[in-house]
Write a protein that holds these residues in place. Structure first.
Motif, PDB file in Angstrom:
ATOM      1  N   LYS A 119       0.826  -1.207   0.000  1.00 26.40           N
ATOM      2  CA  LYS A 119       0.000   0.000   0.000  1.00 26.40           C
ATOM      3  C   LYS A 119       0.861   1.258   0.000  1.00 26.40           C
ATOM      4  CE  LYS A 119      -1.068   0.839   4.897  1.00 26.40           C
ATOM      5  NZ  LYS A 119       0.118   0.237   5.501  1.00 26.40           N
ATOM      6  N   GLU A 120       2.148   1.089   0.305  1.00 27.82           N
ATOM      7  CA  GLU A 120       3.055   2.239   0.239  1.00 27.82           C
ATOM      8  C   GLU A 120       3.169   2.759  -1.193  1.00 27.82           C
ATOM      9  OE1 GLU A 120       3.702  -0.377   2.058  1.00 27.82           O
ATOM     10  OE2 GLU A 120       4.245   0.327   4.058  1.00 27.82           O
ATOM     11  N   LEU A 121       3.030   1.860  -2.181  1.00 31.91           N
ATOM     12  CA  LEU A 121       3.100   2.314  -3.570  1.00 31.91           C
ATOM     13  C   LEU A 121       1.963   3.291  -3.845  1.00 31.91           C
ATOM     14  CD1 LEU A 121       4.017  -0.797  -5.742  1.00 31.91           C
ATOM     15  CD2 LEU A 121       5.486   0.949  -4.795  1.00 31.91           C
ATOM     16  N   GLU A 134       0.425   5.046  -1.568  1.00 31.35           N
ATOM     17  CA  GLU A 134       0.642   6.254  -0.777  1.00 31.35           C
ATOM     18  C   GLU A 134       1.703   7.146  -1.408  1.00 31.35           C
ATOM     19  OE1 GLU A 134      -0.653   4.343   3.504  1.00 31.35           O
ATOM     20  OE2 GLU A 134       1.460   4.621   3.066  1.00 31.35           O
ATOM     21  N   ALA A 135       2.751   6.508  -1.930  1.00 29.81           N
ATOM     22  CA  ALA A 135       3.790   7.289  -2.602  1.00 29.81           C
ATOM     23  C   ALA A 135       3.186   8.008  -3.802  1.00 29.81           C
ATOM     24  CB  ALA A 135       4.938   6.383  -3.038  1.00 29.81           C
ATOM     25  N   SER A 136       2.295   7.339  -4.514  1.00 32.25           N
ATOM     26  CA  SER A 136       1.639   7.978  -5.657  1.00 32.25           C
ATOM     27  C   SER A 136       0.765   9.139  -5.208  1.00 32.25           C
ATOM     28  CB  SER A 136       0.771   6.971  -6.399  1.00 32.25           C
ATOM     29  OG  SER A 136       1.540   5.926  -6.865  1.00 32.25           O
ATOM     30  N   GLU A 137       0.074   8.933  -4.102  1.00 34.38           N
ATOM     31  CA  GLU A 137      -0.782  10.000  -3.593  1.00 34.38           C
ATOM     32  C   GLU A 137       0.033  11.243  -3.290  1.00 34.38           C
ATOM     33  OE1 GLU A 137      -3.332   9.055  -0.222  1.00 34.38           O
ATOM     34  OE2 GLU A 137      -3.946   7.258  -1.300  1.00 34.38           O
ATOM     35  N   ILE A 138       1.206  11.025  -2.660  1.00 30.71           N
ATOM     36  CA  ILE A 138       2.046  12.164  -2.307  1.00 30.71           C
ATOM     37  C   ILE A 138       2.583  12.832  -3.568  1.00 30.71           C
ATOM     38  CG2 ILE A 138       4.264  12.779  -1.258  1.00 30.71           C
ATOM     39  CD1 ILE A 138       3.556  10.771   0.947  1.00 30.71           C
ATOM     40  N   ALA A 139       2.900  12.014  -4.574  1.00 31.18           N
ATOM     41  CA  ALA A 139       3.433  12.574  -5.813  1.00 31.18           C
ATOM     42  C   ALA A 139       2.337  13.208  -6.651  1.00 31.18           C
ATOM     43  CB  ALA A 139       4.138  11.494  -6.610  1.00 31.18           C
ATOM     44  N   GLY A 140       1.080  13.032  -6.245  1.00 40.63           N
ATOM     45  CA  GLY A 140      -0.011  13.673  -6.962  1.00 40.63           C
ATOM     46  C   GLY A 140      -0.515  12.864  -8.140  1.00 40.63           C
TER      47      GLY A 140
END
Lengths: 370, 272
Positions: free
Chosen positions: B162-164, B166-172
């Motif tokens: 799920k970090e993938l 979340e990382a995408s969410e942060i990167a927009g």
């Protein structure tokens, strides 16, 4: 300038279990701020709340003086490095690093420029075409860092980024991350459960336990003047020696075993004589020279570290450790002369755990300012 | 495992016998498709002469080629429809948070217990009222939603850390882009498996195409095969077998290709 500000921030699940309780904190621009605590203390939750991955139950979160409570993560202008690196397994190193820039609509030319700058800085230049599974742990770690650097966000969050690396590499990466942060002037919020990492990397440290702030301060303050028993036992390795103490006919008696003559100048600050806990750093139990010897203690364990020797004694129910510089040939069962004095002890209230008085001499060498 | 020679011989004999037994119908069909009707009627197994007449005959007598094309169209429609719907549903069940998500998923899974035959009458009525009898959409759309496919892909998507996300969410990176650029490529293996499975079951469908078609225009090859058998005359088994072999071919080709792809997909390691 305050980069991140937390005002009465709380987090609870289903309005019952409190994970974080009224956190008040501000992190300055360009600061390396470490959140440290045992697992389950809520430190990762706090970081994820700053990132916007976790809802805020109550309180206010400000980034750059702006309330961001309901802003989605992408609008908070921050980057994050995860414990398992979160690299996309099907993309090459280059694509992984640039992944976020496409979404931010950075021009192709600018992307390439940033990519090469970052790759050179991280020593990834020759690995750009590889897939994550073809990299070693340290290299993956660097890719994850590069991804965060390339976004050029002023605020960087890290969630235990070094816990998957072996000890040697970890020490090296600690330094690299620290240097990178200083060079780029990033504001860093770093979560770890490792107090060594916290001490060595942080400009300021916040110790968290069971969702409550225990103490915030710079590493040396936390070490010398721990605000309570939890911080005292959590910070420092080997951990601080602790013991129950009471005052009996002009002596301080620790664990009903160790008797130390009362030092009146020290006593003045201790008004309580019941429910007292003393704490003493391992390096403050000196070897007793001829007339300075206060006690003879039996050694129950010896650890030779090469540059220093750790000796363990049994004091009542507690095990106390002394750290002596140099190599000492002592065997288990020997009685060694030690010097234990009240001026090196910190006193805590046993019931509340709060610090009553810190040790008067922080270190045996005076603190030297260069 | 090390076996003594005598044991090895026994095992190999047993394995060979069972292999022949299992494969016998296919072998007989294959041989019969090359035999003249004389040979077949006299009950020979080994042909006295090989002939391709049956293959020529089968294309002459029935619109088999047309049926094959129909089958391809319908099977591909069903395969892509299933892949798109199942992967989107699985994405929602894994990466989107909404109230009652798990409950909904169990209801979804529970539909697997209802056999297709049980829903065939309402399906038929729907198709008929929409005027989709004798059309490709009538043949394919009822099979687009597939609980099994959603289940399979959900299990696979769950393995994506799920970090993938979340990382995408942060990167927009939004949900749709994350779905296309991360989830689908990472779950390639499962998508291929599901695609092959969907194609094959669509190819082998018999009951629904029989009900949903009234003329040869959109009929699929399985019905065409049945039409080779006649009620009145003597069956020409050679021709029927030739048809059957032709029908089986795409299945085999797909299996071989799919298998190779599958192995490639499996060899590609996941994260860490």
């Amino acid at each position: 300038m305050k980069q991140v500000e937390l005002i009465n921030l709380s987090k609870s699940y289903e309005k019952q279990t409190e994970v974080l309780n009224e956190i008040n904190l501000s992190i300055d621009e360009g600061e390396f701020f470490v959140l440290v605590g045992p697992s389950g203390s809520g430190k990762s939750t706090l970081l994820r709340m700053i990132a916007g991955l976790e809802d805020i139950t109550s309180g206010v979160l400000k980034i750059n003086e702006k309330v961001v409570n309901h802003l989605p993560p992408k609008d908070r202008d921050l980057s994050m490095v995860f414990q398992n690196y979160a690299l996309y397994p099907h993309l090459s190193v280059e694509q992984n690093i640039l992944f976020g820039l496409h979404a931010k609509k950075v021009a192709k030319k600018e992307q390439q420029k940033r990519l090469h700058e970052t790759a050179d800085m991280m020593g990834l230049g020759s690995l750009l075409k590889r897939k994550p599974k073809q990299l070693s742990g340290g290299q993956r770690q660097r890719v994850a860092l590069a991804r965060s650097v390339v976004s050029e966000c002023p605020l960087c969050l890290m969630d235990e980024p070094l816990s998957n690396l072996d000890a040697k590499l970890r020490a090296h990466m600690r330094m690299e991350i620290r240097r990178l942060q200083k060079r780029l002037g990033l504001t860093m919020v770093y979560v770890t459960h490792d107090q060594v990492e916290a001490m060595t990397m942080g400009d300021r440290i916040m110790v968290l336990n069971e969702g409550k702030i225990q103490q915030v301060g710079d590493p040396i303050t936390l070490y010398n003047e721990p605000a309570n028993l939890f911080v005292a036992s959590f910070i420092g390795s080997p951990k601080m020696n602790m013991g129950q103490a009471k005052i009996e006919d002009h002596h301080l008696v620790i664990e009903n075993e160790l008797k130390i003559p009362l030092d009146l100048t020290e006593l003045l600050k201790i008004t309580k004589n019941k429910g007292l806990t003393v704490g003493m750093r391992a390096e403050h139990i000196f070897r007793g020279e001829a007339e300075e010897t206060t006690h003879l203690l039996e050694v129950v364990n010896v650890e030779q570290l090469g540059n220093e020797t750790l000796l363990t004694f049994e004091i009542g129910k507690e095990l106390w450790t002394a750290k002596w510089l140099g190599q000492w040939q002592v065997s288990v069962g020997n009685k060694v002369p030690v010097n234990i004095s009240m001026k090196n002890m910190s006193f805590f209230d046993s019931e509340t755990g709060e610090l009553i008085k810190a040790a008067s001499t922080p270190t045996n060498q005076e603190v030297v300012a260069i | 495992m090390r076996l003594s020679l005598s044991k090895k011989i026994i095992f190999y004999i047993l394995l060979t016998i069972s292999a022949v037994l299992i494969f016998a119908p296919a072998i007989i069909a294959f041989l019969m498709s090359f035999m003249s009707s004389q040979d077949i009627l006299t009950g020979k197994i080994i042909p006295t002469s090989l002939t391709l007449d049956n293959y020529i005959q089968v294309f002459d007598r029935s619109p088999l080629l047309h049926y094959l094309i129909n089958s391809f169209i319908v099977s591909f429609l069903i395969m892509f429809g299933q892949l798109i719907l199942a992967s989107l549903a699985a994405y929602a069940f894994v990466f989107l948070n909404f109230k009652g998500r798990d409950a909904l998923f169990f209801v979804f899974i529970a539909t697997m217990m209802v056999p297709f035959e049980a829903s065939i009458i309402p399906n038929f009525q729907t198709i008929r009222d929409l005027g989709w009898i004798d059309s490709y959409q009538g043949l394919s759309i009822p099979f687009f939603a597939m609980a099994f496919g959603t289940f399979l892909l959900r299990q696979n998507f769950k393995q994506i850390p799920k970090e993938l996300k979340e990382a995408s969410e942060i990167a927009g990176i939004g949900d749709l882009k994350f779905y296309f650029t991360v989830v689908l490529p990472v779950a390639k293996t499962s998508l291929i498996t599901l695609g092959v499975y969907g194609f094959l079951s669509a190819w082998n469908m018999y009951l629904w195409p029989l009900l949903a078609t009234t003329n040869d225009e959109v009929r699929t090859v399985q019905i065409g095969l049945r039409q080779l058998q006649t009620q009145e005359q003597l069956n020409e088994w050679g021709i029927i077998m030739a048809g059957a072999i032709i029908v089986v071919l795409p299945t085999l080709v797909l299996l071989f290709l799919g298998q190779k792809k599958l192995q490639q997909g499996l060899a590609e390691g996941a994260l860490k």
